[in-house]
Design an enzyme around this catalytic site. Sequence first.
Site, mmCIF file in Angstrom:
data_model
loop_
_atom_site.group_PDB
_atom_site.id
_atom_site.type_symbol
_atom_site.label_atom_id
_atom_site.label_comp_id
_atom_site.label_asym_id
_atom_site.label_seq_id
_atom_site.Cartn_x
_atom_site.Cartn_y
_atom_site.Cartn_z
ATOM 1 N N ARG A 127 11.757 -5.003 5.312
ATOM 2 C CA ARG A 127 11.392 -3.618 4.939
ATOM 3 C C ARG A 127 12.140 -2.813 5.777
ATOM 4 O O ARG A 127 12.677 -2.964 7.049
ATOM 5 C CB ARG A 127 9.752 -3.272 5.298
ATOM 6 C CG ARG A 127 9.593 -1.842 5.158
ATOM 7 C CD ARG A 127 8.393 -1.574 5.090
ATOM 8 N NE ARG A 127 7.573 -2.117 6.202
ATOM 9 C CZ ARG A 127 6.326 -2.197 6.112
ATOM 10 N NH1 ARG A 127 5.453 -1.856 5.487
ATOM 11 N NH2 ARG A 127 5.583 -2.743 7.477
ATOM 12 N N ARG A 179 -10.343 0.240 8.231
ATOM 13 C CA ARG A 179 -9.762 -1.049 8.421
ATOM 14 C C ARG A 179 -10.853 -2.005 9.183
ATOM 15 O O ARG A 179 -10.595 -3.288 9.622
ATOM 16 C CB ARG A 179 -8.624 -0.977 9.367
ATOM 17 C CG ARG A 179 -7.430 -1.156 8.680
ATOM 18 C CD ARG A 179 -6.341 -1.025 9.982
ATOM 19 N NE ARG A 179 -5.191 -1.527 9.609
ATOM 20 C CZ ARG A 179 -3.939 -1.131 9.121
ATOM 21 N NH1 ARG A 179 -4.007 -0.173 8.772
ATOM 22 N NH2 ARG A 179 -2.788 -2.010 9.004
ATOM 23 N N ARG A 194 -0.553 -9.114 13.107
ATOM 24 C CA ARG A 194 -1.260 -8.024 12.409
ATOM 25 C C ARG A 194 -2.081 -8.834 11.244
ATOM 26 O O ARG A 194 -3.158 -8.250 10.842
ATOM 27 C CB ARG A 194 -0.050 -7.287 11.743
ATOM 28 C CG ARG A 194 0.443 -6.194 12.747
ATOM 29 C CD ARG A 194 1.646 -5.611 12.358
ATOM 30 N NE ARG A 194 1.721 -4.910 11.005
ATOM 31 C CZ ARG A 194 2.864 -4.663 10.342
ATOM 32 N NH1 ARG A 194 4.204 -5.018 10.918
ATOM 33 N NH2 ARG A 194 2.920 -3.985 9.253
ATOM 34 N N ARG A 216 11.081 -0.661 11.359
ATOM 35 C CA ARG A 216 9.780 -0.450 12.262
ATOM 36 C C ARG A 216 9.484 -1.433 13.432
ATOM 37 O O ARG A 216 10.051 -2.423 13.024
ATOM 38 C CB ARG A 216 8.323 -0.565 11.371
ATOM 39 C CG ARG A 216 7.860 0.691 10.780
ATOM 40 C CD ARG A 216 6.759 0.885 9.820
ATOM 41 N NE ARG A 216 5.714 -0.122 10.117
ATOM 42 C CZ ARG A 216 4.429 -0.227 9.304
ATOM 43 N NH1 ARG A 216 4.492 0.348 8.130
ATOM 44 N NH2 ARG A 216 3.610 -1.024 9.684
ATOM 45 N N LYS A 229 0.980 -1.120 0.031
ATOM 46 C CA LYS A 229 0.110 0.050 0.047
ATOM 47 C C LYS A 229 0.930 1.435 0.066
ATOM 48 O O LYS A 229 0.719 2.227 -0.704
ATOM 49 C CB LYS A 229 -0.874 -0.114 1.274
ATOM 50 C CG LYS A 229 -1.774 -1.257 1.211
ATOM 51 C CD LYS A 229 -2.687 -1.222 2.456
ATOM 52 C CE LYS A 229 -2.050 -1.279 3.865
ATOM 53 N NZ LYS A 229 -1.318 -2.578 4.163
HETATM 54 P P1 AP5 Z 1 4.830 -1.512 1.857
HETATM 55 O O1 AP5 Z 1 4.232 -0.771 0.653
HETATM 56 O O2 AP5 Z 1 5.399 -0.818 2.954
HETATM 57 O O3 AP5 Z 1 3.368 -2.541 2.323
HETATM 58 P P2 AP5 Z 1 2.213 -1.672 3.243
HETATM 59 O O4 AP5 Z 1 0.987 -2.367 2.550
HETATM 60 O O5 AP5 Z 1 2.217 -0.260 3.251
HETATM 61 O O6 AP5 Z 1 2.421 -2.700 4.584
HETATM 62 P P3 AP5 Z 1 2.315 -1.971 5.959
HETATM 63 O O7 AP5 Z 1 3.127 -3.004 6.925
HETATM 64 O O8 AP5 Z 1 2.650 -0.456 6.245
HETATM 65 O O9 AP5 Z 1 0.556 -2.253 6.189
HETATM 66 P P4 AP5 Z 1 0.005 -2.129 7.580
HETATM 67 O O10 AP5 Z 1 -1.547 -2.067 7.219
HETATM 68 O O11 AP5 Z 1 0.146 -3.468 8.491
HETATM 69 O O12 AP5 Z 1 0.829 -0.811 8.464
HETATM 70 P P5 AP5 Z 1 0.175 0.368 8.635
HETATM 71 O O13 AP5 Z 1 1.318 1.371 8.702
HETATM 72 O O14 AP5 Z 1 -1.114 0.738 7.867
HETATM 73 O O15 AP5 Z 1 5.719 -2.918 1.556
HETATM 74 C C1 AP5 Z 1 6.169 -3.807 2.192
HETATM 75 C C2 AP5 Z 1 7.558 -4.200 1.763
HETATM 76 O O16 AP5 Z 1 7.467 -4.981 0.854
HETATM 77 C C3 AP5 Z 1 8.536 -3.161 1.463
HETATM 78 O O17 AP5 Z 1 9.839 -3.454 1.912
HETATM 79 C C4 AP5 Z 1 8.350 -2.918 -0.029
HETATM 80 O O18 AP5 Z 1 9.642 -2.499 -0.672
HETATM 81 C C5 AP5 Z 1 7.961 -4.421 -0.143
HETATM 82 N N1 AP5 Z 1 7.258 -4.575 -1.584
HETATM 83 C C6 AP5 Z 1 6.270 -3.514 -1.944
HETATM 84 N N2 AP5 Z 1 5.592 -4.014 -3.111
HETATM 85 C C7 AP5 Z 1 6.285 -5.073 -3.426
HETATM 86 C C8 AP5 Z 1 6.039 -5.941 -4.620
HETATM 87 N N3 AP5 Z 1 5.128 -5.555 -5.628
HETATM 88 N N4 AP5 Z 1 7.169 -6.912 -4.578
HETATM 89 C C9 AP5 Z 1 8.051 -7.159 -3.783
HETATM 90 N N5 AP5 Z 1 8.320 -6.416 -2.609
HETATM 91 C C10 AP5 Z 1 7.304 -5.305 -2.570
HETATM 92 O O19 AP5 Z 1 -0.355 0.191 10.244
HETATM 93 C C11 AP5 Z 1 0.456 -0.179 11.376
HETATM 94 C C12 AP5 Z 1 -0.340 -0.441 12.701
HETATM 95 O O20 AP5 Z 1 -1.010 1.065 12.925
HETATM 96 C C13 AP5 Z 1 -1.628 -1.315 12.609
HETATM 97 O O21 AP5 Z 1 -1.142 -2.715 12.803
HETATM 98 C C14 AP5 Z 1 -2.362 -0.772 13.552
HETATM 99 O O22 AP5 Z 1 -1.978 -1.010 14.920
HETATM 100 C C15 AP5 Z 1 -2.142 0.809 13.441
HETATM 101 N N6 AP5 Z 1 -3.175 1.212 12.604
HETATM 102 C C16 AP5 Z 1 -3.047 1.974 11.118
HETATM 103 N N7 AP5 Z 1 -3.999 2.391 10.794
HETATM 104 C C17 AP5 Z 1 -5.295 1.929 11.551
HETATM 105 C C18 AP5 Z 1 -6.469 2.039 11.321
HETATM 106 N N8 AP5 Z 1 -7.050 2.361 10.285
HETATM 107 N N9 AP5 Z 1 -7.156 1.569 12.452
HETATM 108 C C19 AP5 Z 1 -6.850 0.881 13.386
HETATM 109 N N10 AP5 Z 1 -5.469 0.678 13.863
HETATM 110 C C20 AP5 Z 1 -4.632 1.344 12.640
HETATM 111 MG MG MG Z 2 2.220 0.998 4.979
#
Ligand code: AP5
Ligand code: MG
Length: 215
Positions: A128, A89, A170, A159, A13
């Site tokens: 990552r 979410r 997660r 992270r 994402k």
């Molecule tokens: P990346 O692009 O960073 O993936 P991502 O989908 O953004 O993954 P996240 O871990 O950020 O998602 P998340 O939903 O768990 O975390 P968030 O910060 O939202 O890519 C990942 C890796 O893969 C990178 O190294 C990249 O280079 C590689 N990659 C990307 N595309 C690729 C491809 N096509 N092929 C190969 N490699 C690839 O949330 C974190 C925490 O915050 C949650 O756990 C929760 O506690 C809280 N939180 C956030 N939002 C909410 C909400 N709305 N409600 C409640 N809690 C929330």
């Molecule tokens: Mg992300």
Amino acid sequence: MNIMLLGAPGAGKGTQAARIVEEFGLVHLSTGDILRKAVADGTPLGVEAKRHMDAGGLVPDEVVIGLVQERITQPDALEKGVLFDGFPRTIPQAEALGAALAESGLKLDAVISIEVDPEAIVARITARRQCRGCGRIFNVATDGDLTVCTECGGEVYQRDDDTEATVRKRLDAYEAQTSKLIPYYAEHGTLHTVDGNQSPADVYTAIAGILRTVG
Ligand code: AP5
Ligand code: MG
């Protein structure tokens, strides 16, 4: 237009969001990034959020909804449109977003679900790295184990929630709560699905093709 990226942790994402906002000029709203900033700043919100984030669970709906409502009513968001990354979410978050957008005469124009094989996710996330300065996302497998950002010279870090044990929790939270948004948005007629197992460039080509038909 207002667009949402839906997908499991590590689906790509954040990686795709950076490319989308560059081409389509949307405001990038990542609730994960907002929460990580609150943690880094040591605010009361950050202290509360860190407990949930480090445990791999979700931050309570009312906290996150309040943050988003505040951001989407800012002039730049209303003018340019928003790319939602990691929000909503849960079904209550989706309902709150629909209501908040409707108050401004807006709606979610497309939900893009990035689908990735679960086996690939743990490897992707534990490799990552991210820049504390500009937020750029890297991966040890493709970029090497950087300590300094190639874009801005900022510190590259891992992270706190990117350990294997936390990633698995997660993923459980995604399955239990967030994946319910796929049928929810399919019913509301805004869901598009993209194969996230392709290269980042090919995933982007698929997403941009969809957005050009929306915008
Ligand atoms: P990346 O692009 O960073 O993936 P991502 O989908 O953004 O993954 P996240 O871990 O950020 O998602 P998340 O939903 O768990 O975390 P968030 O910060 O939202 O890519 C990942 C890796 O893969 C990178 O190294 C990249 O280079 C590689 N990659 C990307 N595309 C690729 C491809 N096509 N092929 C190969 N490699 C690839 O949330 C974190 C925490 O915050 C949650 O756990 C929760 O506690 C809280 N939180 C956030 N939002 C909410 C909400 N709305 N409600 C409640 N809690 C929330
Ligand atoms: Mg992300």
